[in-house]
Design a protein around this motif. Structure first.
Motif, PDB file in Angstrom:
ATOM      1  N   ILE A   1       0.125  -1.766   1.447  1.00 43.24           N
ATOM      2  CA  ILE A   1      -0.968  -0.918   0.935  1.00 43.24           C
ATOM      3  C   ILE A   1      -1.905  -0.517   2.061  1.00 43.24           C
TER       4      ILE A   1
ATOM      5  N   ILE B   1      -0.289   2.256   3.991  1.00 42.37           N
ATOM      6  CA  ILE B   1      -0.331   3.537   3.260  1.00 42.37           C
ATOM      7  C   ILE B   1      -1.717   4.165   3.364  1.00 42.37           C
ATOM      8  N   ILE B   2      -2.752   3.357   3.167  1.00 39.52           N
ATOM      9  CA  ILE B   2      -4.120   3.877   3.258  1.00 39.52           C
ATOM     10  C   ILE B   2      -4.421   4.337   4.681  1.00 39.52           C
TER      11      ILE B   2
ATOM     12  N   LEU C   1       2.477  -7.197   0.148  1.00 39.04           N
ATOM     13  CA  LEU C   1       1.979  -6.041  -0.600  1.00 39.04           C
ATOM     14  C   LEU C   1       0.678  -5.506  -0.007  1.00 39.04           C
TER      15      LEU C   1
END
Length: 198
Positions: free
Chosen positions: A32, A35-36, A28
């Motif tokens: 994340i 994505i950032i 996860l």
């Protein structure tokens, strides 16, 4: 008590594997971070694109998607405009590099849970702390410049829209990470001393 002894024996023999919960959390975090990173890369690219449009066709800027309008700054002075654009671009690129480092260390699985005190981990923390410090310093520079320009009567977006707000948070984070890096350095020294005595 028996299960604790078995777990400690597995760790000492190097056969310990992270639990399913730990693996899920790492996956996860990896997603994340990606994505950032992608978002920050798009943000940096869109800001640079906005700059090109201001130079070529300033009247198009209000119609661009989520762009910062710096036309007033451009009209006030080209030097001030390029300085502000450079500062904001540097901050955004440094943020993207920070998340790229996080992605690379999670992807390459260089961090060992069995032996967390390694030079790789310490160097990673120092790099993240250094990048955070640079982001904070450039954000302060940009914020001070924006305040000065506002006093001169130049209409500028707020610091959050320029993505240079929160400089104090970045500097605080960098100081905390430098402390953690020092703790890791001391942990490495103690771990090496323990290995030598064994």
């Amino acid at each position: 008590m028996k299960s604790v002894n078995i777990a400690s024996n597995e760790v000492s023999q190097g056969s310990w594997r992270p639990s399913t919960k730990t693996r899920i959390i790492l996956i996860l975090l990896y997603i994340i971070a990606w994505i950032i990173f992608v978002g920050l890369s798009i943000e940096a690219g869109s800001f640079i694109t906005n700059t090109v449009f201001i130079l070529a066709k300033p009247e198009v800027v209000p119609h661009l998607w989520q762009q910062v309008d710096l036309r007033d700054l451009f009209q006030y002075g080209h030097g001030f405009f390029f300085t502000m654009v450079m500062i904001v671009s540097i901050v955004t690129v440094l943020k993207a590099i920070l998340f790229y480092l996080i992605i690379s260390i999670l992807h390459n699985k260089k961090l060992s849970i069995e032996q967390p005190f390694t030079f790789i981990a310490q160097r990673f923390i120092v790099r993240i702390a250094s990048l955070s410090l640079l982001i904070g310093l450039f954000s302060i520079l940009g914020a001070k410049g924006a305040v000065w320009l506002s006093v001169q009567g130049v209409k500028l977006p707020d610091l959050q829209a320029l993505h240079i707000g929160g400089a104090d948070v970045w500097i605080f984070m960098s100081l905390a990470l430098f402390v953690v890096a020092y703790i890791f350095k001391r942990g490495i020294e103690l771990q090496n001393e323990t290995d030598l005595t064994v």
